[in-house]
Motif scaffolding. Sequence first.
Motif, mmCIF file in Angstrom:
data_model
loop_
_atom_site.group_PDB
_atom_site.id
_atom_site.type_symbol
_atom_site.label_atom_id
_atom_site.label_comp_id
_atom_site.label_asym_id
_atom_site.label_seq_id
_atom_site.Cartn_x
_atom_site.Cartn_y
_atom_site.Cartn_z
ATOM 1 N N ILE A 87 6.703 -4.581 7.125
ATOM 2 C CA ILE A 87 5.708 -5.025 7.846
ATOM 3 C C ILE A 87 4.553 -4.391 8.780
ATOM 4 N N ALA A 88 5.193 -3.127 9.035
ATOM 5 C CA ALA A 88 4.082 -2.484 9.779
ATOM 6 C C ALA A 88 3.028 -1.705 8.787
ATOM 7 N N LEU A 89 3.803 -1.415 7.666
ATOM 8 C CA LEU A 89 2.827 -0.740 6.704
ATOM 9 C C LEU A 89 1.655 -1.723 6.057
ATOM 10 N N PHE A 90 2.135 -3.349 6.152
ATOM 11 C CA PHE A 90 1.096 -3.966 5.905
ATOM 12 C C PHE A 90 -0.049 -4.147 6.839
ATOM 13 N N ALA A 94 -3.795 -2.819 6.287
ATOM 14 C CA ALA A 94 -4.927 -3.730 6.401
ATOM 15 C C ALA A 94 -6.161 -2.871 7.336
ATOM 16 N N ALA A 95 -5.702 -1.974 8.315
ATOM 17 C CA ALA A 95 -6.706 -1.283 9.124
ATOM 18 C C ALA A 95 -7.381 -0.376 8.168
ATOM 19 N N GLY A 180 -6.952 -2.574 -2.406
ATOM 20 C CA GLY A 180 -6.369 -2.626 -1.125
ATOM 21 C C GLY A 180 -4.757 -3.028 -1.439
ATOM 22 N N GLY A 181 -4.500 -4.238 -2.282
ATOM 23 C CA GLY A 181 -3.096 -4.802 -2.517
ATOM 24 C C GLY A 181 -2.501 -3.504 -3.157
ATOM 25 N N VAL A 182 -3.087 -2.939 -4.062
ATOM 26 C CA VAL A 182 -2.465 -1.688 -4.825
ATOM 27 C C VAL A 182 -1.965 -0.595 -3.922
ATOM 28 N N LEU A 183 -3.157 -0.097 -2.954
ATOM 29 C CA LEU A 183 -2.659 0.994 -2.219
ATOM 30 C C LEU A 183 -1.535 0.563 -1.110
ATOM 31 N N VAL A 184 -1.512 -0.434 -0.645
ATOM 32 C CA VAL A 184 -0.569 -1.033 0.282
ATOM 33 C C VAL A 184 0.907 -1.012 -0.324
#
Length: 230
Positions: A87-90, A94-95, A180-184
Amino acid sequence: MSWLRFLLQLATVALAYFVASIPPILLFGKTNAGMLGSVVLSMVAALVVARFWLSRDGCLKHAWSLRPPENISRTLALAALGTGVIIALFAVGAAVIDALGLPPIDVSMVLAYVTQGPISFMLWVVLVAWFAAGLGEELLYRGFLLDRLMRLRGMRGRKWPAAIIQAALFGLPHLYQGWGGVLVTASIGLFLAWLRFANRGNLWACILAHGAVDTIMLSLAYSQSLGWLR
């Protein structure tokens, strides 16, 4: 394991996943039933082919380590830690995505199905969050793929190069969410590899953390659609 054999195994698993995803869409279109059927059937097909290769190579029990944990408290603690870290990684992701000038992660296509009603929400939690993602993706990526990579000629036993490659391959199918979704997702895949290593190869902490995070995310989206959250 040779690179040629690895690529053959990876290609057949990916092909099974893709081919099995088509019939539900052809039968039901891009409806809730069609999308759910596509996600579930594709995962089942990929797991069947992955299991075939693991069994053939005598690696099934090692790659898919689903034995009852020797230390249940430790496994649950790691799963809880994993849930919090993901959850923290999300949040951090995002930032970072915003700082890089990339579009925000877009999961609106999925959430449109999830929020159609209580039955739809429950089906997506059970069939997608827990079966296809929590169990299926962990068996495929932290199980099958990570095991195959760590047996490759020139990489045998090298945990972190294998973990990085599987994380990148885990991120790419999430391109529908944007780069962004790929990186996260890739960063989460790398963390989940660490989580498996930390739990002595047992996959249960990864499965529980993955399923829990997806359930939380779907629950928040559904609650927001009902006006419970702003």
